[in-house]
Design a protein around this motif. Sequence first.
Motif, PDB file in Angstrom:
ATOM      1  N   LEU A  47       0.859  -1.189   0.000  1.00 15.22           N
ATOM      2  CA  LEU A  47       0.000   0.000   0.000  1.00 15.22           C
ATOM      3  C   LEU A  47       0.892   1.235   0.000  1.00 15.22           C
ATOM      4  N   ARG A  48       0.383   2.309  -0.560  1.00 15.30           N
ATOM      5  CA  ARG A  48       1.191   3.521  -0.622  1.00 15.30           C
ATOM      6  C   ARG A  48       0.562   4.650   0.172  1.00 15.30           C
ATOM      7  N   SER A  75      -3.319  -4.379   9.799  1.00 10.87           N
ATOM      8  CA  SER A  75      -2.245  -4.681   8.856  1.00 10.87           C
ATOM      9  C   SER A  75      -0.943  -3.961   9.174  1.00 10.87           C
ATOM     10  N   SER A  76      -1.017  -2.820   9.867  1.00 12.69           N
ATOM     11  CA  SER A  76       0.185  -2.051  10.162  1.00 12.69           C
ATOM     12  C   SER A  76       1.051  -2.681  11.245  1.00 12.69           C
ATOM     13  N   ARG A  77       0.490  -3.624  12.006  1.00 12.22           N
ATOM     14  CA  ARG A  77       1.280  -4.299  13.040  1.00 12.22           C
ATOM     15  C   ARG A  77       2.354  -5.150  12.379  1.00 12.22           C
ATOM     16  N   SER A  78       3.517  -5.149  12.951  1.00  7.82           N
ATOM     17  CA  SER A  78       4.697  -5.748  12.308  1.00  7.82           C
ATOM     18  C   SER A  78       4.470  -7.190  11.883  1.00  7.82           C
ATOM     19  N   PRO A 137      -5.990   1.287  -2.486  1.00  7.56           N
ATOM     20  CA  PRO A 137      -4.542   1.379  -2.722  1.00  7.56           C
ATOM     21  C   PRO A 137      -3.771   2.122  -1.644  1.00  7.56           C
ATOM     22  N   PHE A 138      -4.474   2.828  -0.743  1.00  5.94           N
ATOM     23  CA  PHE A 138      -3.799   3.766   0.152  1.00  5.94           C
ATOM     24  C   PHE A 138      -3.624   3.219   1.562  1.00  5.94           C
ATOM     25  N   ARG A 139      -2.571   3.725   2.222  1.00  3.54           N
ATOM     26  CA  ARG A 139      -2.466   3.630   3.674  1.00  3.54           C
ATOM     27  C   ARG A 139      -3.139   4.881   4.250  1.00  3.54           C
ATOM     28  N   LEU A 152      -4.083   4.963   7.533  1.00  3.85           N
ATOM     29  CA  LEU A 152      -3.589   5.035   8.903  1.00  3.85           C
ATOM     30  C   LEU A 152      -2.086   4.801   8.906  1.00  3.85           C
ATOM     31  N   GLY A 153      -1.469   5.106  10.020  1.00  2.83           N
ATOM     32  CA  GLY A 153      -0.032   4.874  10.159  1.00  2.83           C
ATOM     33  C   GLY A 153       0.615   6.084  10.790  1.00  2.83           C
ATOM     34  N   ASP A 154       1.772   6.477  10.282  1.00  4.89           N
ATOM     35  CA  ASP A 154       2.480   7.626  10.827  1.00  4.89           C
ATOM     36  C   ASP A 154       1.931   8.936  10.295  1.00  4.89           C
ATOM     37  N   HIS A 155       0.912   8.868   9.460  1.00  2.00           N
ATOM     38  CA  HIS A 155       0.415  10.071   8.800  1.00  2.00           C
ATOM     39  C   HIS A 155      -1.036  10.315   9.198  1.00  2.00           C
ATOM     40  N   VAL A 156      -1.271  10.352  10.520  1.00  3.77           N
ATOM     41  CA  VAL A 156      -2.610  10.588  11.018  1.00  3.77           C
ATOM     42  C   VAL A 156      -3.102  11.967  10.592  1.00  3.77           C
ATOM     43  N   ASP A 157      -2.171  12.907  10.363  1.00  3.79           N
ATOM     44  CA  ASP A 157      -2.600  14.238   9.930  1.00  3.79           C
ATOM     45  C   ASP A 157      -3.286  14.178   8.570  1.00  3.79           C
ATOM     46  N   LEU A 158      -2.847  13.272   7.691  1.00  2.31           N
ATOM     47  CA  LEU A 158      -3.543  13.095   6.413  1.00  2.31           C
ATOM     48  C   LEU A 158      -4.951  12.577   6.632  1.00  2.31           C
ATOM     49  N   LEU A 159      -5.082  11.623   7.551  1.00  2.43           N
ATOM     50  CA  LEU A 159      -6.397  11.071   7.855  1.00  2.43           C
ATOM     51  C   LEU A 159      -7.312  12.158   8.409  1.00  2.43           C
ATOM     52  N   ALA A 160      -6.794  12.953   9.337  1.00  2.00           N
ATOM     53  CA  ALA A 160      -7.611  14.008   9.927  1.00  2.00           C
ATOM     54  C   ALA A 160      -8.022  15.028   8.869  1.00  2.00           C
ATOM     55  N   LYS A 161      -7.092  15.371   7.971  1.00  2.00           N
ATOM     56  CA  LYS A 161      -7.399  16.308   6.894  1.00  2.00           C
ATOM     57  C   LYS A 161      -8.519  15.757   6.017  1.00  2.00           C
TER      58      LYS A 161
END
Length: 575
Positions: free
Chosen positions: A163-164, A213-216, A282-284, A286-295
């Motif tokens: 996923l990207r 899915s983000s869990r190692s 196709p997208f992530r 969630l992850g380290d980019h919670v600001d994208l999710l909030a936006k």
Amino acid sequence: MAKKKVLSGAATDAGLKPEESVRQRVIRDLRQLGWAETRLRWKPEWPVPATPHDLTKRERGQKFEICGSTDLVAFADDSGEWHALQIIFEFKAPNIDAGRSQLVRYLSAEPMAKMGYWTNGSQSLAIYKRHTCEWVFEQGAALPHPSDDLTQPPTTPPTWNTLRIPTEAELTGALKRLVATTVVSDANVNRREEQLRELLHIILTKLESDAISSRSANQDKPVSFRIYGDNLTKVALTAKEIRDQFKAYFDKQRTRIFLPSDRDVILLSSETIFAVVAELAPFRILGDHVDLLAKAFQIFRTQALKSAEGQFLTPLRIVRPAVMAMDITSEDKVIDPACGTGGFIVETLRQVTDREFPSEAEAWNMVKWANDNLYAVDKDDIGIKLTRAIMVAMRDGSTHALLGDAVRVHHWATKYPKLAQELSQPDNTGNDTPDVYEQFTVVITNPPFGENLKVKGADCRASKYTISVAAAMKGPTDYCDLEIGLVYLELAHRLLQLGGRVGIVLPETYFFSFSYRWLPGWLKNRFELRGMINIPMEAFEEFCRAKTNFYIFEKVGHGAEEVCDADNINPIKEA
């Protein structure tokens, strides 16, 4: 893939250059295939942004650089907006290789376009975007029909690692497209609020898939939120899988996220569910980019809000520095009584976690602090569900995300008992209006505001808002209708402990206009101004054009009992 359709007409139309002749014949043939004129554009030609930065500028309505203009574009709806862009057509290049290069360049720059089509009148080429960022080329392709399936799922199931991370423009465009184009045409659900609720439930299913899915241990396993089946079965199979996943998620999070009126089924049609999955799979998210999710959630929620209600969601470019200015630590107890989609609370959790609980070994401390000390209130059910879902996805803090009208305290006992339980002191006097706990060290909020958005004087009286008496400038028993943002200022005062601080977005005019000459008198012995962040008008350009600032006050006392003397007060000076 497109249905077969041969270009009509001679090699060139009389009096036209070869390129223009091809364009006009393609337009005629597209109309014959069923394309509405309102969904085709060639005059003026569509400008393609030069860089991702220019994509963001376009989204905000600003001027942007372009890398070229397309000969013809087709949209998924009648809006003509960039998020509805469906197909790019090119006729300029003299041969198929040059046409391929030009189309790939334009498709790469336009995140929402699903297909490119090139022809010089005798040769043709269709290019489809595969979910894994690969290109699918089809030489000799026919013109696309309006009902053609332009999705190209990957040949192998996607994993977290494949996923990207979407750009801000991609994710915002996808959400706008889903809201404005996809769900509005659903055959099963017609009312706007119901459409948004059902779309939200699919997005929550995606969020749960990303969280797992983000869990190692799971990053190389197929993600659950994806397209299932082959070209003949994918719509029905995908819809069934997503409905089953949502039911499982609903059963797990029934009491933490969902409301009593929610059900464990997705009511949208199978075709709509598939379209949503094809857009987001196709997208992530969630992850380290919670600001994208909030936006993205802010944009999504804005579609259901009415600007006349003054509910302008706070842009992340304001949220982050505002939270930093409040210097919140794990010793604080924090509330946003007008949380919207939870931007301030989510960012508070992120900043405190980064500073104080950065390691995995300290995660349990972070979860305990969040569940004990982060509170959010809003009367909008979709906003509260979004807030809860994001907090759960960040490993919690959702415990005190409460549905209700924070301002009208006199309604808490009868309409919002959870607010009365969490935010008011026990009352054995039979008083209908409970006393608010002074339990918080930080209130941070962007309340609704607007000259015409007011709390009635009768409600101010019932909830005992002294700021309404001060605004009336008459006597101790006179209450007037008052802008809701100012009422939130007194609510913040009630919620705060002595020495606590409030960070609040308010229109600048409250502190400099003669109409509000009474306000400094009310503030005296209640709040001291400790700081102010200037918010340029452009910051809220997606939602409104009001000039606002982020004001930071410290609670220094409980104020004077007498009515403010409007003739002997001075406006607050700018810090």
